[in-house]
Enzyme design. Structure first.
Site, PDB file in Angstrom:
ATOM      1  N   CYS A 114       0.830  -1.199   0.000  1.00  0.00           N
ATOM      2  CA  CYS A 114       0.000   0.000   0.000  1.00  0.00           C
ATOM      3  C   CYS A 114       0.874   1.262   0.000  1.00  0.00           C
ATOM      4  CB  CYS A 114      -0.958  -0.046   1.186  1.00  0.00           C
ATOM      5  SG  CYS A 114      -2.363   1.090   1.057  1.00  0.00           S
ATOM      6  N   HIS A 115       0.728   2.137   0.989  1.00  0.00           N
ATOM      7  CA  HIS A 115       1.523   3.363   1.076  1.00  0.00           C
ATOM      8  C   HIS A 115       2.840   3.163   1.823  1.00  0.00           C
ATOM      9  CE1 HIS A 115      -2.407   4.958  -0.014  1.00  0.00           C
ATOM     10  NE2 HIS A 115      -1.902   6.163  -0.190  1.00  0.00           N
TER      11      HIS A 115
END
Length: 263
Positions: A114-115
């Site tokens: 993800c991030h």
């Protein structure tokens, strides 16, 4: 080898801060424990950190070590969950960036999704690497020197990455394989290739989930206002004066115990 024995004797650091995506920490953490690993949640502060489901507050997770207390040499691998807020806080911490760099320097496996790769970018670890992430940060990673692929799982040397919660099954398998390796795998610059193109629209399920998420309660809004007021007080002129005086007495911010003293 059965999952309950694959990581027996291994110790994994899960570096996370407030605002971590709950599923991206809790599911890998429980899988690692089921595989026999000991997992320490390492964070920027003591106590319990708050997770989120997208932007909706979720349950808390207990912190085992602060990043200043934790020694990268005590761990066999690093897990970096994502979320919108968590990696943004971590990437602003010099201690967290040094913590991540220590794993990269020793070739120990790093698994993130993800991030989470935002932290790797701020630590200066992505030049020449190939990885994936949440599509929204694709450009950040490319500008940091990486090749970005739109795939559910990308393995490049000691780095294992996935796009987000939608790839959790692939990520967990790749993470277990990486952490089960018997020898460090050095970071390497993969042969250059073109990154996959930018997305043409935001991820549909995430937009839909945000659209139908509940409205904030009055209590939540009051809590945010109170937190902001407390922070203003802590950062006011009097507080800055006290911190400056304290820094003068101690020689500045305490150094993480695992970092060598300056010559």
């Amino acid at each position: 080898m059965p999952i309950r024995r694959r990581l027996e004797g291994r110790t994994i650091a899960a570096l996370a801060a407030d605002g971590f995506e709950k599923v991206e920490l809790v599911v890998p953490l429980r899988t690692l424990q089921a595989a026999g690993a000991e997992v320490h949640v390492v964070s920027l502060r003591r106590g319990r950190i708050r997770g989120v489901n997208l932007h909706v507050p979720a349950s808390r997770v207990r912190v085992d070590r602060t990043v200043e207390q934790a020694d990268p040499g005590d761990y066999d691998g690093l897990l970096l969950p994502g979320g919108f807020i968590n990696p943004d806080l971590l990437r602003q911490s010099a201690a967290a960036r040094e913590f991540v760099r220590a794993f990269a320097a020793s070739g120990k496996p790093i698994a993130t999704l993800c991030h989470g790769p935002w932290v790797l970018a701020s630590a200066g670890l992505l030049d020449g690497r190939t990885l994936t992430s949440w599509p929204g940060i694709r450009d950040d990673l490319v500008y940091a020197g990486a090749t970005w692929l739109d795939q559910d799982l990308v393995r490049d040397g000691n780095l294992t990455t996935s796009r987000g919660p939608q790839d959790m099954a692939a990520f967990v398998r790749g993470m277990l394989d990486a952490f089960a390796a018997t020898a460090p795998e050095p970071a390497r610059a993969a042969p250059r290739r073109a990154s996959d193109p930018q997305p043409e629209a935001p991820v549909g399920w995430a937009v839909g989930a945000l659209r139908w998420s509940p409205k904030p309660s009055a209590a939540a809004l009051m809590g945010v206002g109170l937190a902001a007021a407390v922070q203003r007080t802590l950062n006011g002129p009097d507080a800055r004066t006290r911190r400056s005086r304290a820094a003068g007495r101690t020689g500045g911010r305490p150094r993480p115990r695992w970092l060598p003293a300056a010559p």
